[in-house]
Write an enzyme that holds these catalytic residues in place. Structure first.
Site, mmCIF file in Angstrom:
data_model
loop_
_atom_site.group_PDB
_atom_site.id
_atom_site.type_symbol
_atom_site.label_atom_id
_atom_site.label_comp_id
_atom_site.label_asym_id
_atom_site.label_seq_id
_atom_site.Cartn_x
_atom_site.Cartn_y
_atom_site.Cartn_z
ATOM 1 N N GLY A 1 0.826 -1.209 0.000
ATOM 2 C CA GLY A 1 0.000 0.000 0.000
ATOM 3 C C GLY A 1 0.854 1.251 0.000
ATOM 4 O O GLY A 1 1.861 1.310 0.697
ATOM 5 N N ARG B 1 13.530 10.124 -2.773
ATOM 6 C CA ARG B 1 14.413 11.275 -3.019
ATOM 7 C C ARG B 1 15.648 11.210 -2.127
ATOM 8 O O ARG B 1 16.781 11.442 -2.584
ATOM 9 C CB ARG B 1 13.619 12.555 -2.746
ATOM 10 C CG ARG B 1 14.414 13.861 -2.784
ATOM 11 C CD ARG B 1 13.451 14.997 -2.481
ATOM 12 N NE ARG B 1 14.091 16.309 -2.447
ATOM 13 C CZ ARG B 1 14.600 16.864 -1.362
ATOM 14 N NH1 ARG B 1 14.569 16.208 -0.195
ATOM 15 N NH2 ARG B 1 15.154 18.063 -1.407
ATOM 16 N N ARG C 1 1.415 -5.272 -5.547
ATOM 17 C CA ARG C 1 1.643 -6.501 -4.789
ATOM 18 C C ARG C 1 1.906 -7.623 -5.791
ATOM 19 O O ARG C 1 1.192 -7.746 -6.778
ATOM 20 C CB ARG C 1 0.432 -6.819 -3.908
ATOM 21 C CG ARG C 1 0.283 -5.826 -2.749
ATOM 22 C CD ARG C 1 -0.894 -6.187 -1.848
ATOM 23 N NE ARG C 1 -0.866 -5.429 -0.606
ATOM 24 C CZ ARG C 1 -1.430 -4.236 -0.448
ATOM 25 N NH1 ARG C 1 -2.070 -3.675 -1.449
ATOM 26 N NH2 ARG C 1 -1.367 -3.611 0.716
ATOM 27 N N GLY D 1 5.713 -2.170 3.958
ATOM 28 C CA GLY D 1 5.337 -2.719 5.255
ATOM 29 C C GLY D 1 5.715 -4.185 5.391
ATOM 30 O O GLY D 1 6.671 -4.653 4.769
ATOM 31 N N ASP D 2 4.920 -4.917 6.170
ATOM 32 C CA ASP D 2 5.218 -6.320 6.485
ATOM 33 C C ASP D 2 5.470 -7.194 5.256
ATOM 34 O O ASP D 2 6.445 -7.943 5.196
ATOM 35 C CB ASP D 2 4.054 -6.937 7.285
ATOM 36 C CG ASP D 2 4.123 -6.561 8.753
ATOM 37 O OD1 ASP D 2 5.142 -5.969 9.148
ATOM 38 O OD2 ASP D 2 3.173 -6.839 9.493
ATOM 39 N N THR E 1 4.092 2.860 5.836
ATOM 40 C CA THR E 1 2.710 2.385 5.976
ATOM 41 C C THR E 1 1.962 3.350 6.882
ATOM 42 O O THR E 1 2.507 3.806 7.892
ATOM 43 C CB THR E 1 2.649 0.958 6.568
ATOM 44 O OG1 THR E 1 1.298 0.677 6.968
ATOM 45 C CG2 THR E 1 3.546 0.787 7.774
ATOM 46 N N ASP F 1 -0.396 2.673 8.839
ATOM 47 C CA ASP F 1 -0.934 2.027 10.051
ATOM 48 C C ASP F 1 -0.054 2.166 11.284
ATOM 49 O O ASP F 1 -0.501 1.909 12.409
ATOM 50 C CB ASP F 1 -1.189 0.540 9.787
ATOM 51 C CG ASP F 1 -2.356 0.305 8.845
ATOM 52 O OD1 ASP F 1 -3.186 1.225 8.703
ATOM 53 O OD2 ASP F 1 -2.424 -0.776 8.243
ATOM 54 N N ASP G 1 2.248 0.226 12.371
ATOM 55 C CA ASP G 1 2.248 -1.046 13.106
ATOM 56 C C ASP G 1 3.534 -1.856 12.932
ATOM 57 O O ASP G 1 3.554 -3.058 13.162
ATOM 58 C CB ASP G 1 1.047 -1.899 12.660
ATOM 59 C CG ASP G 1 1.053 -2.188 11.161
ATOM 60 O OD1 ASP G 1 1.830 -1.540 10.438
ATOM 61 O OD2 ASP G 1 0.283 -3.054 10.728
ATOM 62 N N ARG H 1 -6.487 -2.105 9.574
ATOM 63 C CA ARG H 1 -7.027 -3.463 9.495
ATOM 64 C C ARG H 1 -6.600 -4.307 10.687
ATOM 65 O O ARG H 1 -7.357 -5.096 11.218
ATOM 66 C CB ARG H 1 -6.569 -4.118 8.183
ATOM 67 C CG ARG H 1 -7.321 -5.385 7.811
ATOM 68 C CD ARG H 1 -6.962 -5.869 6.422
ATOM 69 N NE ARG H 1 -5.548 -6.127 6.283
ATOM 70 C CZ ARG H 1 -4.752 -5.557 5.371
ATOM 71 N NH1 ARG H 1 -5.252 -4.678 4.530
ATOM 72 N NH2 ARG H 1 -3.475 -5.848 5.289
ATOM 73 N N GLY I 1 -12.245 14.288 20.173
ATOM 74 C CA GLY I 1 -13.234 14.212 21.247
ATOM 75 C C GLY I 1 -14.317 13.177 21.029
ATOM 76 O O GLY I 1 -15.472 13.374 21.418
ATOM 77 N N LYS J 1 -25.106 15.451 26.274
ATOM 78 C CA LYS J 1 -24.589 15.485 24.890
ATOM 79 C C LYS J 1 -25.715 15.140 23.920
ATOM 80 O O LYS J 1 -26.418 14.156 24.097
ATOM 81 C CB LYS J 1 -23.440 14.480 24.723
ATOM 82 C CG LYS J 1 -22.112 14.977 25.277
ATOM 83 C CD LYS J 1 -20.947 14.122 24.773
ATOM 84 C CE LYS J 1 -19.635 14.676 25.289
ATOM 85 N NZ LYS J 1 -18.477 13.938 24.781
ATOM 86 N N GLU K 1 -11.093 -0.067 11.023
ATOM 87 C CA GLU K 1 -11.710 -1.005 10.070
ATOM 88 C C GLU K 1 -11.524 -2.460 10.498
ATOM 89 O O GLU K 1 -12.306 -3.329 10.118
ATOM 90 C CB GLU K 1 -11.159 -0.800 8.659
ATOM 91 C CG GLU K 1 -9.687 -1.095 8.504
ATOM 92 C CD GLU K 1 -9.189 -0.925 7.076
ATOM 93 O OE1 GLU K 1 -9.898 -1.328 6.145
ATOM 94 O OE2 GLU K 1 -8.074 -0.390 6.908
ATOM 95 N N HIS L 1 -9.856 5.344 1.439
ATOM 96 C CA HIS L 1 -8.525 5.578 0.878
ATOM 97 C C HIS L 1 -8.115 7.037 0.825
ATOM 98 O O HIS L 1 -6.968 7.337 0.481
ATOM 99 C CB HIS L 1 -8.431 4.946 -0.513
ATOM 100 C CG HIS L 1 -8.238 3.465 -0.460
ATOM 101 N ND1 HIS L 1 -9.270 2.596 -0.181
ATOM 102 C CD2 HIS L 1 -7.134 2.699 -0.612
ATOM 103 C CE1 HIS L 1 -8.808 1.356 -0.182
ATOM 104 N NE2 HIS L 1 -7.522 1.391 -0.437
#
Length: 328
Positions: A16, A26, A77, A107-108, A131, A133, A135, A177, A191, A219, A228, A258
């Site tokens: 991704g 660069r 991929r 990523g992974d 990435t 994420d 993670d 994910r 908030g 509220k 997600e 996206h």
């Protein structure tokens, strides 16, 4: 610094895309040029490596890209690269071009491919974590995370304007994910009354209790941020169950999707990408291989790719507590 044994570097982006990948490309190209190392850009990740879809890059090849989202080298991929035959083709292309080291940005999945390729054929590889994420183990932040976080925050801020105007409840789904970093931090920053992430064992009853509690405090509109990858239920199912429990609520669902991947990288992502791209070339010059460049406590560090893949960054439990307290 002693003269590098690395003479030609190939740089690719895989998996991704994330804002800041161009800034990393660069940095790799210009650092390589500074140290008189040839640099080739490999188009469309490992698929391009197998096809020999490469172009020689110099300092002027990467002008005006530091502020661009996405990746000028394209990303893809590749299932074929997962096969021994595919990797052999990639190695043959490296030999043909004289590439003796790779900088892989992703990523992974990207790192897994690089690790196996390095072990099979001895091509030096250094990973750069790109990435949204956040993670990847071995770095405090990954390239693209800060930009995605700010994109999510700005979108949720705009949604709040509508929620407040119409006394609505909004379930807002953000990317993540397998990791809840974007959800937790954007939820805290905007908030949100509740934040649902894969790392936390959420229950529908606790969500309902949150609504009851916030109603008592007066509220009239609410934002719930959902990663997600939330395991409890899909965002639409959560909204449906809430509507069944509280039929009087005016509920809407917004999936940010996206849009979080795109846009000009933030200052933090541009600086991070520049440091990691530079660090990857320096690492190769120092003879490092099968490692990932990262920043920890504001210092450049190198982590074995195997650890970067197998271990994971953990959610800050104190941040979860702060979000709960401040949502009162």
């Amino acid at each position: 610094m002693t003269e590098s044994q690395v003479k030609k570097i190939g740089v690719l982006t895989s998996g991704g895309d994330s804002p800041g990948m161009n800034a990393a490309i660069r940095a790799v190209v210009r650092t390589a040029h500074y140290y008189q190392i040839e640099c080739f850009g490999i188009r469309e990740g490992y698929a391009g490596l197998m096809e020999g879809n490469c172009l020689k890059l110099g300092p002027r090849s990467v002008k005006h890209i530091i502020n661009q989202g996405g990746t000028i080298l394209k990303s893809a991929r590749s299932l074929e690269f997962k096969t021994p035959e595919g990797r052999k083709r990639a190695y043959e292309q490296c030999q043909k071009l004289g590439i003796d080291a790779l900088v892989v940005i992703g990523g992974d999945g990207t790192f897994t491919g690089a690790k196996i390729f390095c072990e099979e054929f001895g091509i030096k590889v250094i990973g750069v974590p790109g990435t949204i994420d956040n993670d990847i183990f071995g770095t405090d932040f990954t390239i693209g995370y800060d930009t995605a976080l700010n994109t999510a925050m700005q979108a949720i801020d705009k949604i709040r304007d509508t929620a407040t105007s119409h006394n609505r409840v909004f379930f807002v789904e953000v990317m993540g994910r397998d990791a809840g970093f974007i959800a937790l931090n954007s939820g805290l920053a905007t908030g949100a009354i509740d934040i649902l992430i894969p790392e936390k064992k959420d229950s529908i009853d606790e969500l309902f209790e949150t609504f009851i509690r916030t109603e008592k405090t007066g509220k009239s509109s609410s934002i719930i941020v959902v990663a997600e990858g939330e395991k409890l239920a899909s965002t639409y199912e959560l909204a449906q169950k809430t509507k069944e429990k509280f039929p009087e609520f005016d509920i809407r669902v917004s999936i940010l999707g996206h849009m979080q991947r795109g846009g000009a990288p933030s200052c933090a992502d541009r600086v991070l990408a520049s440091r990691l791209g530079y660090g990857a070339v320096i690492g190769l010059m120092e003879g490092k291989t099968n490692v990932m460049a990262g920043i920890q406590s504001n210092q450049l560090v190198f982590t074995p790719i195997e650890d970067a893949i197998k271990k994971s960054n953990e959610i800050d439990s104190e941040l979860v507590k702060i979000a709960e307290i401040l949502a009162i």
